[in-house]
Design an enzyme around this catalytic site. Structure first.
Site, short mmCIF file in Angstrom:
data_model
loop_
_atom_site.label_atom_id
_atom_site.label_comp_id
_atom_site.label_asym_id
_atom_site.label_seq_id
_atom_site.Cartn_x
_atom_site.Cartn_y
_atom_site.Cartn_z
CG LEU A 1 -1.71 1.90 1.48
CD1 LEU A 1 -2.66 1.17 0.05
CD2 LEU A 1 -3.17 1.00 2.58
CG ASP A 2 -0.44 4.85 -0.42
OD1 ASP A 2 -1.11 4.75 -1.07
OD2 ASP A 2 -1.46 4.69 0.67
CD GLU A 3 5.53 0.51 1.60
OE1 GLU A 3 6.76 -0.99 1.12
OE2 GLU A 3 5.34 0.58 2.91
#
Length: 299
Positions: free
Chosen positions: A243-245
């Site tokens: 997530l979000d990486e």
């Protein structure tokens, strides 16, 4: 799609019918550029633009993006691909040969906040974002009027974590029906499942409301305000199952001060978000990005 946009796209396609792009990544070694240049020369192709980069000339990875003009490209493209396959095997290349006139089909996902969607649609209407915006999917109704006014199909599919599987089945079918090349999450506030992400590797672009990795998760502006930050920003990246990486494409920031309350931070942040997302999408559409591990090379 409106008649006006169809005419713009048609004009672009006619102008670029003989224009191509080549993206390559491979282990760095002598002879790569020479081999590519000789191949283009054999097809009477003229290199218009070329950008290259090596992580290390000894044992590193080499990247190159070439834009070229080739008479009767449509007739030559198959033979050109066959020749590139041979070169690719010799140099252990990952490569992609693209015909510029084949406009990419885009799907935009959005929730209640419309600033990123509106920016993309404005860029699209002005001709600065060359894509076929095939449809907009939302878990809310707020965007319907704006989208349908531009003759773009709008699909309202309510979503939450309890029905995520059924929702994504509908979404994936729509993406298949419209033959979508790129998915843009324009502040779509739902987490995608691993199955959805794996079906579209490096083809889902998200905008994150912070200068990653700061303030990941809920209520970033409230937390930033409480922390007394002096800069805020936004990050556009490819979506992965972390997530979000995912690989970062573009980022930007703005300075803020003690006089800026939460509402003011949100307005400043929204302005950054929409411009950062628009730039990232443009670069993807122009084939300027090569993903390498969890990073991007942006030419």
């Amino acid at each position: 799609m409106s008649i006006h946009m169809k005419e713009k796209i048609s004009s672009f396609q006619e102008t670029n019918k003989n224009r191509g792009r080549l993206l390559v990544s491979c282990p760095d070694q002598p002879g790569i550029v020479s081999a590519i240049s000789k191949l283009f020369f054999s097809f009477n192709a003229n290199i218009i633009e070329s950008s290259q980069y090596s992580t290390n000339p000894e044992g590193g990875t080499f990247f190159i993006r070439i834009e070229f003009e080739c008479p009767s490209l449509e007739e030559k493209i198959k033979a050109m691909e066959e020749q590139f396959t041979l070169i690719g095997e010799k140099f252990s290349m990952e490569w992609n040969l693209i015909q510029v006139h084949k406009i990419k089909k885009a799907a935009i996902f959005v929730s209640k906040e419309l600033h990123c969607l509106l920016e993309l649609l404005w860029e699209w209407q002005s001709g600065d974002l060359l894509a076929d915006v095939a449809l907009v999917i939302s878990n809310h109704e707020e965007a319907r009027g704006v989208v349908e006014a531009l003759d773009i199909p709008f699909y309202h599919i309510p979503a939450n974590k309890d029905i995520r599987k059924q929702v994504e089945e509908q979404q994936l079918q729509l993406l298949k029906d419209f033959n979508i090349d790129i998915i843009i999450l324009a502040r779509y506030m739902q987490i995608l499942t691993p199955e959805f992400v794996e079906a579209h590797p490096n083809k889902i672009i998200n905008i994150h409301h912070s200068f990653l990795p700061a303030f990941i998760g809920a209520k970033p502006y409230e937390r930033a305000y409480d922390r007394g930050v002096k800069i805020i920003g936004a990050t556009s990246h490819y979506v992965t199952n972390d997530l979000d990486e995912g690989p970062i494409i573009e980022q930007d920031i703005a300075r803020v001060g003690h006089h800026d309350n939460v509402d003011r931070l949100k307005k400043i942040g929204a302005s950054i978000e929409r411009s950062v997302l628009a730039r990232a999408v443009k670069w993807h559409l122009e084939d300027r990005i090569i993903v390498h591990k969890n990073k991007t090379i942006v030419f």
